[in-house]
Write a protein that holds these residues in place. Structure first.
Motif, PDB file in Angstrom:
ATOM      1  N   THR A 108       0.832  -1.214   0.000  1.00  0.00           N
ATOM      2  CA  THR A 108       0.000   0.000   0.000  1.00  0.00           C
ATOM      3  C   THR A 108       0.859   1.253   0.000  1.00  0.00           C
ATOM      4  N   ARG A 109       1.900   1.252   0.841  1.00  0.00           N
ATOM      5  CA  ARG A 109       2.792   2.411   0.891  1.00  0.00           C
ATOM      6  C   ARG A 109       3.506   2.603  -0.437  1.00  0.00           C
ATOM      7  N   ILE A 110       3.910   1.504  -1.044  1.00  0.00           N
ATOM      8  CA  ILE A 110       4.607   1.606  -2.326  1.00  0.00           C
ATOM      9  C   ILE A 110       3.673   2.181  -3.388  1.00  0.00           C
ATOM     10  N   MET A 111       2.422   1.736  -3.395  1.00  0.00           N
ATOM     11  CA  MET A 111       1.484   2.238  -4.390  1.00  0.00           C
ATOM     12  C   MET A 111       1.240   3.737  -4.203  1.00  0.00           C
ATOM     13  N   ALA A 112       1.050   4.155  -2.943  1.00  0.00           N
ATOM     14  CA  ALA A 112       0.822   5.581  -2.697  1.00  0.00           C
ATOM     15  C   ALA A 112       2.037   6.406  -3.109  1.00  0.00           C
TER      16      ALA A 112
ATOM     17  N   ALA B  70      13.408  -3.017  -0.414  1.00  0.00           N
ATOM     18  CA  ALA B  70      14.471  -3.715   0.318  1.00  0.00           C
ATOM     19  C   ALA B  70      13.883  -4.573   1.429  1.00  0.00           C
ATOM     20  N   ALA B  71      12.846  -4.047   2.103  1.00  0.00           N
ATOM     21  CA  ALA B  71      12.195  -4.841   3.136  1.00  0.00           C
ATOM     22  C   ALA B  71      11.563  -6.090   2.541  1.00  0.00           C
ATOM     23  N   CYS B  72      10.948  -5.943   1.373  1.00  0.00           N
ATOM     24  CA  CYS B  72      10.356  -7.112   0.711  1.00  0.00           C
ATOM     25  C   CYS B  72      11.421  -8.110   0.272  1.00  0.00           C
ATOM     26  N   VAL B  73      12.529  -7.597  -0.255  1.00  0.00           N
ATOM     27  CA  VAL B  73      13.634  -8.483  -0.654  1.00  0.00           C
ATOM     28  C   VAL B  73      14.158  -9.245   0.554  1.00  0.00           C
TER      29      VAL B  73
ATOM     30  N   ARG C 277      10.287  10.217  -3.278  1.00  0.00           N
ATOM     31  CA  ARG C 277       9.288   9.150  -3.323  1.00  0.00           C
ATOM     32  C   ARG C 277       9.929   7.831  -3.746  1.00  0.00           C
ATOM     33  N   LEU C 278      10.881   7.915  -4.685  1.00  0.00           N
ATOM     34  CA  LEU C 278      11.569   6.702  -5.132  1.00  0.00           C
ATOM     35  C   LEU C 278      12.362   6.088  -3.986  1.00  0.00           C
ATOM     36  N   ARG C 279      12.933   6.929  -3.131  1.00  0.00           N
ATOM     37  CA  ARG C 279      13.692   6.424  -1.977  1.00  0.00           C
ATOM     38  C   ARG C 279      12.785   5.618  -1.055  1.00  0.00           C
ATOM     39  N   VAL C 280      11.587   6.122  -0.809  1.00  0.00           N
ATOM     40  CA  VAL C 280      10.633   5.374   0.018  1.00  0.00           C
ATOM     41  C   VAL C 280      10.310   4.036  -0.636  1.00  0.00           C
ATOM     42  N   ILE C 281      10.078   4.064  -1.958  1.00  0.00           N
ATOM     43  CA  ILE C 281       9.750   2.830  -2.672  1.00  0.00           C
ATOM     44  C   ILE C 281      10.892   1.820  -2.590  1.00  0.00           C
ATOM     45  N   LYS C 282      12.122   2.300  -2.778  1.00  0.00           N
ATOM     46  CA  LYS C 282      13.266   1.385  -2.816  1.00  0.00           C
ATOM     47  C   LYS C 282      13.537   0.759  -1.451  1.00  0.00           C
TER      48      LYS C 282
ATOM     49  N   VAL D 289       1.655  -8.645  -6.839  1.00  0.00           N
ATOM     50  CA  VAL D 289       0.637  -8.859  -7.868  1.00  0.00           C
ATOM     51  C   VAL D 289      -0.528  -7.890  -7.655  1.00  0.00           C
ATOM     52  N   ILE D 290      -0.961  -7.784  -6.407  1.00  0.00           N
ATOM     53  CA  ILE D 290      -2.037  -6.835  -6.098  1.00  0.00           C
ATOM     54  C   ILE D 290      -1.582  -5.418  -6.413  1.00  0.00           C
ATOM     55  N   ASN D 291      -0.318  -5.121  -6.080  1.00  0.00           N
ATOM     56  CA  ASN D 291       0.215  -3.793  -6.370  1.00  0.00           C
ATOM     57  C   ASN D 291       0.224  -3.528  -7.874  1.00  0.00           C
ATOM     58  N   GLY D 292       0.595  -4.556  -8.656  1.00  0.00           N
ATOM     59  CA  GLY D 292       0.585  -4.405 -10.110  1.00  0.00           C
ATOM     60  C   GLY D 292      -0.821  -4.166 -10.642  1.00  0.00           C
ATOM     61  N   LEU D 293      -1.803  -4.864 -10.053  1.00  0.00           N
ATOM     62  CA  LEU D 293      -3.184  -4.642 -10.477  1.00  0.00           C
ATOM     63  C   LEU D 293      -3.646  -3.225 -10.137  1.00  0.00           C
ATOM     64  N   LEU D 294      -3.255  -2.746  -8.959  1.00  0.00           N
ATOM     65  CA  LEU D 294      -3.652  -1.396  -8.565  1.00  0.00           C
ATOM     66  C   LEU D 294      -2.972  -0.346  -9.439  1.00  0.00           C
ATOM     67  N   GLU D 295      -1.683  -0.569  -9.766  1.00  0.00           N
ATOM     68  CA  GLU D 295      -0.997   0.359 -10.663  1.00  0.00           C
ATOM     69  C   GLU D 295      -1.665   0.376 -12.036  1.00  0.00           C
ATOM     70  N   ALA D 296      -2.052  -0.816 -12.500  1.00  0.00           N
ATOM     71  CA  ALA D 296      -2.752  -0.883 -13.786  1.00  0.00           C
ATOM     72  C   ALA D 296      -4.067  -0.115 -13.720  1.00  0.00           C
ATOM     73  N   LYS D 297      -4.753  -0.197 -12.570  1.00  0.00           N
ATOM     74  CA  LYS D 297      -6.011   0.541 -12.405  1.00  0.00           C
ATOM     75  C   LYS D 297      -5.765   2.049 -12.446  1.00  0.00           C
ATOM     76  N   VAL D 298      -4.691   2.509 -11.782  1.00  0.00           N
ATOM     77  CA  VAL D 298      -4.372   3.938 -11.797  1.00  0.00           C
ATOM     78  C   VAL D 298      -4.090   4.407 -13.222  1.00  0.00           C
ATOM     79  N   SER D 299      -3.259   3.645 -13.939  1.00  0.00           N
ATOM     80  CA  SER D 299      -2.937   4.031 -15.315  1.00  0.00           C
ATOM     81  C   SER D 299      -4.156   3.926 -16.222  1.00  0.00           C
ATOM     82  N   LEU D 300      -5.014   2.926 -15.979  1.00  0.00           N
ATOM     83  CA  LEU D 300      -6.245   2.804 -16.769  1.00  0.00           C
ATOM     84  C   LEU D 300      -7.115   4.033 -16.589  1.00  0.00           C
ATOM     85  N   ASP D 301      -7.216   4.521 -15.351  1.00  0.00           N
ATOM     86  CA  ASP D 301      -8.026   5.715 -15.101  1.00  0.00           C
ATOM     87  C   ASP D 301      -7.442   6.936 -15.812  1.00  0.00           C
TER      88      ASP D 301
END
Length: 1336
Positions: free
Chosen positions: A440-444, A502-505, A493-498, A555-567
Motif C-alpha cells: 500500500t505504501r509503495i502504491m501511494a 528492500a524490506a520485501c527483498v 518518493r523513489l527512496r521510500v519505494i526502494k 501482484v495486487i500492487n501491479g493490479l492497482l498500478e494498472a487501475k491507476v494508469s487505466l483511469d
C-alpha cells in the motif's frame, strides 16, 4: 511394471532391469536407457528442424562436410534394420530377447531417418554455410556409449573366437560399421561449411525478412526453430535496423489489431471492456495453461519425496526408482514446455493489447478538440501508463494462481510434517499484513512519484522548446535548479519505494530459512524424528511456499498500478473530440455563391465561455473574395480564423462552409514546420507536380533562398523549423498551404515575419496572384496591404463591429508609421529563433548537415556487447565502497544459506548412522519444562533469533543434547544469514538510488551546456526519450533486474558447490553443459542486445510523431492529412512491435533450452543416485540435498541468463545517458575575469573584422563585419531575410563562436568572459515562449 520389464528383457521380476551383468552394464539397461532413450531424443530434436526455411541459394551443392554427414546418417538408419535380420532368423543371434532388439533397432532406425531429413533441410538453409546447430550434432553422439558397451560385450563373449557363428559375427560387423559411420559423421561435422561469400548478406538489399511463426509446424513453434534466421543475423551483427527483424505474425500486425479492436470500441466506451471484447477470450483461455503448469510444478517435490524415500528405505524394487527418476525428468520437461508456452502466448496477448492501446491513444490525440493535454502528459500516457496498464496481463492470472499454489503447498506440507507446518504458516501469515502495508505504501508513493515525474518531463519539454531563449538570457543554472528540485521530490518518493522494496527483498530471501527452522524444530519437539525424505521434501515445498506469499502483494500492487494508469488513460480518451459534423452546419450556405456564412455565432477558447469570446452576428463571404481582418492587438483576429478552422468551442449560432470535405488552406501565425526536407514540408503528402511546385516556389519567394543551399529544397530543416528564420518558416508554411490547391484559405498574418520587399512579393505574386481565384481571409496589422481587398472586417474586443470596402474601414484603423512599414525588420510577432541558416549546422558534431542537405541523422545505435565503460560508469555512480559492501554481503548471505542446508544434510546423515543403535526413549518432563509451549522452548527472540534450549524435552532417539546441539548450530547459521540478507537489501537500495541521482544530474548538466546547434538538429523527442524512458529505466527497471541477477549468480555458485560436494560424479556433466550453456546464452545475447537497442530506437519516433501531431493538429485537419499521419503512426508502431515481439520470442527461445538443460541435470542426478544405490554407495542426505537444489537449477540457469541479458539490455539506457553525458559537445564557458564594478555600465559595442562560418565549405554568414556603437547610441540593423541580422546577436552573446575577429563590450573581449557573466549582463530580444509554473 516389473513384470513388463522382465518379459521384455528376459530377466527375473525381482531384478527386471539389472544395471550390471558381470564386468559390464546389463544389455537390457544398455538398449533401453543408453540406446532407445537417446535415439528418441535425437528423433524429436531432429524433427524440430524440419521446418527450417530454405536459403535463396538452396540449389547450390552442399559442402563436403554436409554430404558426409548426410551419407553417414542415411547408413545409420539402414544398419539397425539390417541388424534385425540375424536376430529374427533362427536360431537368433542374441544377446537379448527378440522383442528388446526389435524395439531398440526400430527406434534407432526412426531416429536416424528423422535426423537425415533434418540434415537435408539444414544443408539447404542458411545453416548450410556453417556446421549447423551444435545441439543437434551433440544429440547425434548420445547413442555412442551404447554402441561401445555392446562392442565390449561382444569382446567379452568372444564373438570373434572359434567357433564362428554367422549371426553374432554379422551383428558384430554391423556394429563396427555403425561406429565407423558415427566417426565419419564426426569428421563431417568438423569440416567447415561453404565459403562465406554467398552467405553475405543474410538479408539481401530490398528483400523483406521472414514472417514470424505463421505457417510453422508445432515442433517448430515449441522449439522456436523459426527464430533461427533472426538469431543468425544477430550473431553475425546484421541486426542493424528495425527492418532486419522478422515481420510480425498476422495476429500481431497493427492493421489486424485495429480492425479487431475497433469492432468493440466506440466513442465514450470503457477501454477495459473494449480490450476484453477484442482479446479477453484468448487471454482467459491461457488460464488453463497456467493451471496445468502450476500443477506440474508440484511433481518435482512429490517425486523427490518418493525417490529419496526409495533411496533411504532400500526396500522398493528398482523399477519404482526408475519410474520416480523418469517422472522427475518428464515432469520437468513437460512443465517447462507448458510454462514456456504460457509465457510466450501471454506476451503475444500483451503485445496485441499494447498495439491496440497505443493506436487508440494516437487516434484520440488526432481527434482532440480545443481541450488538449500538454505534450509531456500525452507522452507519459504513451510510454509509462500504457506499459503499467499492460502489466495487468501477467498480474491477473497470478492473482488466482498464487493462492491456489499456496493452498496446494500447505496441503503437501501437512502430508509431510503434519501439524508442525502450522508453526511456519503462522510466521508466514504474520508477514502477510506486513507485505500488505508495504504494498500500500509503495502504491501511494508510486502515484506521488508519477505526478512529480509528469511535472519534471513537462518542464523538460518546455525547457527544450525554449532553449534558445534560455541561452540568450543565461537561465541554464536557474532552470537546472528547478528541474533538480522536481527531481529531488521524485527521488524522495523513489527512496521510500526502494527501501520498502528492500524490506520485501529481505523477507523474500530470509523467510525460507526461518520458516524451515520453525517447522523442523516444531516437528522435533512434537516427538518425531527427522528423515531425509521429510527434510528435503519440506525444504522444496517451503521454497514453493515463499513465492506466493511474497509475490501476492506485488501482484495486487501491479493490479492497482494498472487501475491507476487505466483511469489516467480513460480520462484522456473521455476528452471531447473535434466533430466537424456538429461544429459546422450540415446545411450549405443559403447562397450558392457564398463559401462561408456565420450567423449569431459565439465562440470561446473555454467550453464554458470563461475566456474572451468571439461573437459574429452575421457574416457572409462570397467565393473568390479577398477578405481582410483588422483590429487592435488582442481584438480577436486570430481567434476568428481559429474559430473558422474549428479550434475554438462553438457555444451557439451557426457556421456553414461550402464543401467542407475539401478542407481549406491554413497558414497560422506561428508556422508549424516538420523536421523534414523543405520539399516534403511543401508537398505535405501530395503528389509532386513539377509545374505547380515551381509556381509555388516563385509565388512564395523561396527560389533565392533555395539557390544558396547545397542540396536545394532537399535540405532538411530542424525540429519546428529552428534552423530557419521566422520569415522563412512563414513562407514555407504558406507554400505548403498554396500547394494543397484549396478553395478557401485562412491566412493569419503571414506577412508579419518578412521584410517589406518580400511582403510585397507575397502579396502580389501569391495572395493576389496564384491564389487570386480562391477565397482568402487575410488577418494582418499592416493595413497598407489591404487596399486591394474586396472586403475588410474590423474587430474590437472579439466582436465584428463593422464590415465594408477598404476605403471605408481602413481610415478607421490607426495608420501604421511609414518608418515601421519599411524598416525591413522581421516582426517581433514571428516565432523566429534564429537567422536563416542554410549553413546553420552543428559545429564539431557528427550529426552535421551533410553535403546532401541532410540535417536530421539517424539516431546513433551502439553495436555489440555493452561496452565496459558503461559498467564502469554505473559502478562509479553507485560508489566503490558501497559496491564492494553490496557484493560482500551478497556472498555472505549465500554462504550462510548453503551452510544451513548442509548442516541439515549432515544432521540427517548422523540420524541414519545412529538409527540401528538408537532406541526410543520416553519424553521426560519436569515442572520447568512441562509444556511444549513453555518459554524455554522458544528458539527465536526479537533480538538475536536464538535463545537457550537447555531444557528441551528428550524427543529424539539420539538424546536431547544432540538435538540441542544441532538446532543451536542451525539457528545460529540462520540468524547470521538473516542479518546478511538485511544488510545486502539495504545497501543495494542505497547504491542504486545514488546511481539514479548522479546519472540524471550529469545528463541534465551536460544537455543544458550543449551548444544551440545541437538542439537545432536533434528532435526534441530524442532528448525527451532519455529524460523519460531511459531515466525511468535507471530509476526502477535496472535496479530490479540487477538485484535478481546478483541473487541468481550467488545462488548458482552455491548450487554448484552443493552439487559438487554431494555428487562428485555430476561434475563430469559440467564441461559439456557449460559449453552448451555458454554457446546458447552467447547466441541469445548477441540478438537480444540489438533488439533492445532497436526497441529504444523505434520508440523515439513514436514520441516525436505524437508531439509533432499535437503541435500541428490545426494544419493536419485543414489539409485532411490526419489519416496519412495515422498511417505513419501505424508504420512506426509496427516497427516497434516487431522489435518488442522478437525480443520476447528470443527470450522464450532461451528459456525452453535452459529448462531442458535443467531437466537433463535433474535426470542425471536421479540416474547417478540410482546407480550409487545399486552399489550401496548412496547417501540419502546428500542425494536429497542435491536433488532439492537441482530442482531449482532450471530456474537459476534460466534466471541467470535472462536477468543478465535483461540487465545488459537495461544498461543500454545507462549507455544512452552516458552517450549524452560524455559525448555531447559543450559551449566554451570561458574564464571568470576580475572585472570592476563599472564594467558594462557604458554599453559600447565593437565588432572587429568578425567572420562567422557555420561549416567549412559554406559561404561566410558574417564576412569581416566591423562597426562600433558608442555608449548611448541607438543602432538599427536591417537587411534581407538571411542577410545575417540574427547572426550578429548570436555572435554577440556567443551562441555561435566567430571563426575570426573579436567582439568588445566596454572594451572587454567577449571570448575571454564566462558565458554566464556575458549573457547576464546585456539585454537581448525575447521570443514568445511561456513557462508553466507550479509551486513545489
Amino acid at each position: 511394471m516389473e513384470r513388463l520389464l522382465a518379459q521384455l528383457c528376459g530377466t527375473s521380476v525381482l531384478q527386471p532391469l539389472p544395471v550390471w551383468e558381470g564386468d559390464t552394464t546389463g544389455h537390457c539397461f544398455t538398449q533401453l536407457v543408453l540406446s532407445a532413450l537417446p535415439h528418441a531424443l535425437l528423433a524429436v530434436l531432429s524433427a524440430c528442424y524440419w521446418g527450417t526455411p530454405r536459403s535463396p541459394d538452396y540449389n547450390l551443392p552442399c559442402s563436403p562436410g554436409w554430404r558426409l554427414r548426410l551419407t553417414a546418417s542415411f547408413l545409420l538408419s539402414i544398419f539397425p534394420l539390417l541388424d534385425l535380420l540375424p536376430v529374427a532368423l533362427p536360431p537368433g543371434a542374441g544377446p537379448g530377447p527378440i522383442r528388446l532388439e526389435v524395439l531398440a533397432g526400430g527406434v534407432a532406425a526412426v531416429a536416424w531417418i528423422s535426423h537425415s531429413l533434418a540434415l537435408w533441410v539444414l544443408a539447404h538453409s542458411p545453416h548450410g554455410h556453417s556446421r549447423g546447430p551444435l545441439a543437434l550434432a551433440l544429440a547425434a553422439f548420445l547413442p555412442a556409449p551404447a554402441l561401445v558397451l555392446t562392442l565390449l560385450w561382444h569382446c567379452q563373449r568372444g564373438t570373434l573366437l572359434p567357433p564362428l557363428l554367422p549371426g553374432p559375427l554379422s551383428r558384430l560387423c554391423l556394429l563396427i560399421l555403425q561406429l565407423a559411420s558415427l566417426v565419419a559423421y564426426g569428421l563431417g561435422w568438423a569440416v567447415p561449411g561453404l565459403p562465406q561469400v554467398p552467405w553475405e548478406p543474410l538479408l539481401p538489399e530490398g528483400q523483406e525478412p521472414e514472417t514470424a511463426e505463421d505457417g510453422e509446424s508445432w515442433l517448430s513453434r515449441f522449439s522456436y526453430a523459426w527464430l533461427t534466421p533472426l538469431l543468425a543475423r544477430g550473431a553475425r551483427g546484421n541486426l542493424q535496423q528495425p527492418q532486419d527483424v522478422c515481420r510480425l505474425p498476422y495476429r500481431l500486425h497493427p492493421t489486424y489489431l485495429t480492425h479487431v479492436f475497433q469492432a468493440h470500441w466506440q466513442e465514450g466506451a470503457q477501454l477495459w471492456r473494449a480490450l476484453y471484447g477484442a482479446f479477453g477470450r484468448c487471454y482467459l483461455a491461457l488460464g488453463l495453461l497456467k493451471l496445468v503448469g502450476t500443477m506440474l510444478g508440484f511433481s518435482g517435490p512429490l517425486l523427490l519425496s518418493l525417490l529419496v524415500g526409495f533411496l533411504e528405505e532400500g526396500q522398493e524394487p528398482l523399477s519404482n526408482g526408475l519410474l520416480y527418476a523418469l517422472g522427475l525428468a518428464s515432469g520437468a520437461v513437460l512443465g517447462a514446455v507448458l510454462q514456456n508456452q504460457y509465457g510466450y502466448e501471454l506476451r503475444k496477448v500483451t503485445l496485441q493489447a499494447r498495439g491496440a492501446v497505443l493506436n487508440i491513444l494516437y487516434r484520440k490525440a488526432s481527434q482532440l478538440g480545443p481541450r488538449r493535454p500538454p505534450a509531456g502528459e500525452a507522452l507519459n500516457l504513451l510510454g509509462t501508463d500504457s506499459e503499467r496498464l499492460l502489466n495487468f496481463a501477467g498480474s491477473f492470472h497470478e492473482a488466482w494462481g498464487l493462492p491456489l499454489q499456496l493452498a496446494i503447498t500447505l496441503y503437501l506440507l501437512h502430508q509431510q510434517v503434519g501439524v508442525a507446518f502450522v508453526g511456519g504458516l503462522i510466521l508466514a501469515l504474520l508477514l502477510v499484513p506486513v507485505n500488505k502495508v508495504i504494498a500500500t505504501r509503495i502504491m501511494a508513493s508510486n502515484q506521488e512519484m508519477l505526478q512529480h515525474k509528469d511535472t519534471r518531463v513537462k518542464l523538460m519539454t518546455e525547457l527544450l522548446s525554449g532553449m534558445r531563449v534560455i541561452k540568450f538570457f543565461g537561465w541554464e543554472q536557474v532552470l537546472e535548479a528547478r528541474v533538480e528540485a522536481w527531481r529531488a521530490q521524485e527521488l524522495g518518493r523513489l527512496r521510500v519505494i526502494k527501501y520498502l522494496d528492500a524490506a520485501c527483498v529481505y523477507l523474500w530471501a530470509a523467510l525460507p530459512v526461518v520458516i524451515s527452522i520453525v517447522i523442523f524444530i516444531t516437528y522435533v519437539l512434537l516427538g518425531h524424528q527427522l528423515t531425509a525424505t521429510k527434510v528435503f521434501t519440506a525444504l522444496a515445498l517451503v521454497r514453493m511456499l515463499i513465492l506466493p506469499l511474497n509475490n501476492f502483494p506485488w501482484v495486487i500492487n501491479g493490479l492497482l498500478e494498472a487501475k491507476v494508469s487505466l483511469d489516467r488513460i480513460q480520462r484522456f480518451l473521455d476528452l471531447p473530440n473535434h466533430n466537424p459534423k456538429v461544429y459546422y452546419s450540415q446545411d450549405p450556405p443559403t447562397e450558392p455563391s457564398t463559401v462561408l456564412e456565420l450567423h449569431e455565432a459565439l465562440f470561446s477558447w473555454d467550453p464554458v465561455g470563461a475566456s474572451q469570446e468571439t461573437f459574429i452576428r452575421h457574416l457572409e463571404v462570397k467565393k473568390g473574395l479577398l477578405v481582410g481582418i483588422v483590429g487592435k492587438v488582442g481584438c480577436g483576429k486570430s481567434s476568428l480564423l481559429a474559430a473558422i478552422a474549428g479550434e475554438l468551442h462553438r457555444l451557439r449560432g451557426r457556421m456553414a462552409l461550402w464543401d467542407l470535405s475539401k478542407g481549406f488552406g491554413l497558414a497560422t501565425q506561428e508556422p508549424w514546420v516538420q523536421f523534414a526536407t523543405i520539399r516534403d514540408n511543401i508537398l505535405f503528402g501530395k503528389t509532386f507536380d513539377a509545374q505547380l511546385y515551381k509556381e509555388v516556389l516563385e509565388a512564395c519567394a523561396l527560389n533565392d533562398d533555395l539557390s544558396i543551399l547545397p542540396a536545394g529544397d532537399l535540405t532538411e530543416v530542424g525540429e519546428k523549423g529552428v534552423t530557419l528564420s521566422g520569415g522563412q518558416r512563414a513562407r514555407i508554411a504558406l507554400a505548403r498551404a498554396v500547394y494543397q490547391e484549396k478553395e478557401l484559405y485562412l491566412l493569419d498574418d503571414p506577412l508579419a515575419a518578412v521584410d517589406a520587399d518580400v511582403a510585397n512579393h507575397l502579396l502580389h505574386r501569391c495572395i493576389l496572384g496564384v491564389l487570386s481565384h480562391t477565397t482568402r481571409l487575410l488577418c494582418t496589422h499592416r493595413t497598407e496591404y489591404l487596399e486591394k481587398a474586396d472586403l475588410v472586417l474590423l474587430l474590437e474586443a472579439g466582436r465584428l463591429v463593422q464590415a465594408g470596402p477598404p476605403s471605408e474601414i481602413l481610415p478607421l484603423v490607426q495608420a501604421v508609421p511609414k518608418v515601421w512599414a519599411e524598416d525591413g525588420r522581421e516582426s517581433y510577432s514571428a516565432t523566429a529563433q534564429s537567422v536563416w541558416s542554410p549553413e546553420k549546422t552543428k559545429e564539431g558534431l557528427e550529426v552535421e548537415e551533410s553535403a546532401s542537405g541532410r540535417l536530421l541523422q539517424e539516431e546513433s545505435k551502439k553495436e555489440g556487447a555493452v561496452a565496459f565503460h558503461v559498467y564502469r560508469a554505473y559502478w562509479r555512480a553507485i560508489g566503490l565502497g558501497l559496491a564492494l559492501a553490496i557484493l560482500s554481503s551478497l556472498l555472505l548471505m549465500q554462504a550462510t544459506r548453503n551452510a544451513a542446508d548442509w548442516w541439515l544434510s549432515h544432521w540427517i546423515s548422523q540420524l541414519k548412522a545412529d538409527k540401528n543403535s538408537s532406541q526410543e526413549v520416553s519424553v521426560q518432563t519436569t515442572p520447568d519444562s512441562a509444556g511444549l509451549l513453555s518459554a524455554q522452548l522458544l528458539l527465536f527472540s526479537p533480538r538475536s533469533f536464538y535463545t537457550s534450549v537447555f531444557l528441551l524435552p528428550k524427543a529424539a532417539p539420539n538424546g536431547s543434547s544432540d538435538i540441542r546441539f544441532y538446532l543451536t548450530v542451525y539457528a545460529t547459521i540462520a540468524g547470521v544469514n538473516s542479518l546478511c540478507t538485511l544488510l545486502r537489501a539495504v545497501l543495494f537500495a542505497a547504491g542504486t538510488l545514488r546511481a539514479a541521482a548522479i546519472l540524471h544530474r550529469r545528463l541534465l548538466c551536460r544537455v543544458l551546456m550543449a551548444p544551440i546547434t545541437f538542439f537545432d538538429s536533434t528532435p526534441m523527442g530524442r532528448v525527451l526519450n532519455r529524460f523519460s524512458s531511459d531515466v525511468a529505466c535507471v530509476d526502477d527497471s535496472l535496479p530490479f533486474i540487477l538485484n535478481i541477477l546478483l541473487a541468481n549468480t550467488a545462488g548458482l555458485l552455491g548450487l554448484l558447490a552443493v552439487l559438487g560436494s554431494g555428487l562428485p560424479w555430476l561434475l563430469l556433466l559440467l564441461p559439456p553443459l557449460s559449453v552448451i550453456y555458454y554457446r546458447v546464452q552467447r547466441h541469445y545475447r548477441a540478438s537480444s542486445r540489438e533488439l533492445r537497442r532497436l526497441g529504444s530506437l523505434t520508440l523515439s519516433p513514436l514520441y516525436t510523431h505524437l508531439a509533432d501531431t499535437l503541435a500541428g493538429l490545426p494544419v493536419l485537419r485543414a489539409c485532411g492529412a490526419t489519416d496519412r499521419f495515422e498511417e505513419k503512426n501505424q508504420r512506426l508502431l509496427e516497427l516497434n512491435q516487431r522489435c518488442q515481439f522478437a525480443s520476447s520470442a528470443t527470450m522464450q527461445w532461451l528459456d525452453i533450452r535452459l529448462q531442458l538443460m535443467g531437466a537433463a541435470v535433474v535426470s542425471a542426478i536421479a540416474g547417478i543416485a540410482l546407480v550409487q544405490h545399486q552399489q550401496g554407495l548412496a547417501n540419502p542426505g546428500l542425494v536429497g540435498l542435491s536433488l532439492s537444489y537441482a530442482l531449482s537449477l532450471t530456474g537459476l540457469l534460466s534466471g541467470l541468463v535472462s536477468s543478465f541479458t535483461q540487465t545488459e539490455t537495461m544498461l543500454v539506457s545507462v549507455e544512452r545517458l552516458e552517450e549524452y553525458s560524455c559525448d555531447l559537445p559543450q559551449e566554451p564557458q570561458g574564464q571568470p575575469m576580475q572585472l570592476g564594478t563599472g564594467w558594462l555600465t557604458q554599453g559600447s559595442v565593437e565588432f572587429q573584422d568578425v567572420v562567422l562560418v557555420y561549416r567549412p565549405g559554406l559561404p561566410n554568414a558574417l564576412d569581416g563585419v566591423t562597426f562600433c556603437v558608442q555608449p548611448g547610441e541607438k543602432l538599427g540593423i536591417v537587411g534581407r531575410t538571411g542577410s545575417g541580422k540574427s547572426s550578429l546577436l548570436s555572435v554577440l552573446f556567443r551562441l555561435l563562436e566567430p571563426s575570426s575577429g573579436r567582439v568588445l563590450l566596454d572594451g572587454v573581449d567577449t571570448s575571454q568572459l564566462a558565458l554566464a557573466e556575458l549573457r547576464s549582463g546585456g539585454a537581448r530580444r525575447g521570443e514568445p515562449d511561456y513557462w508553466h509554473r507550479e509551486e513545489a
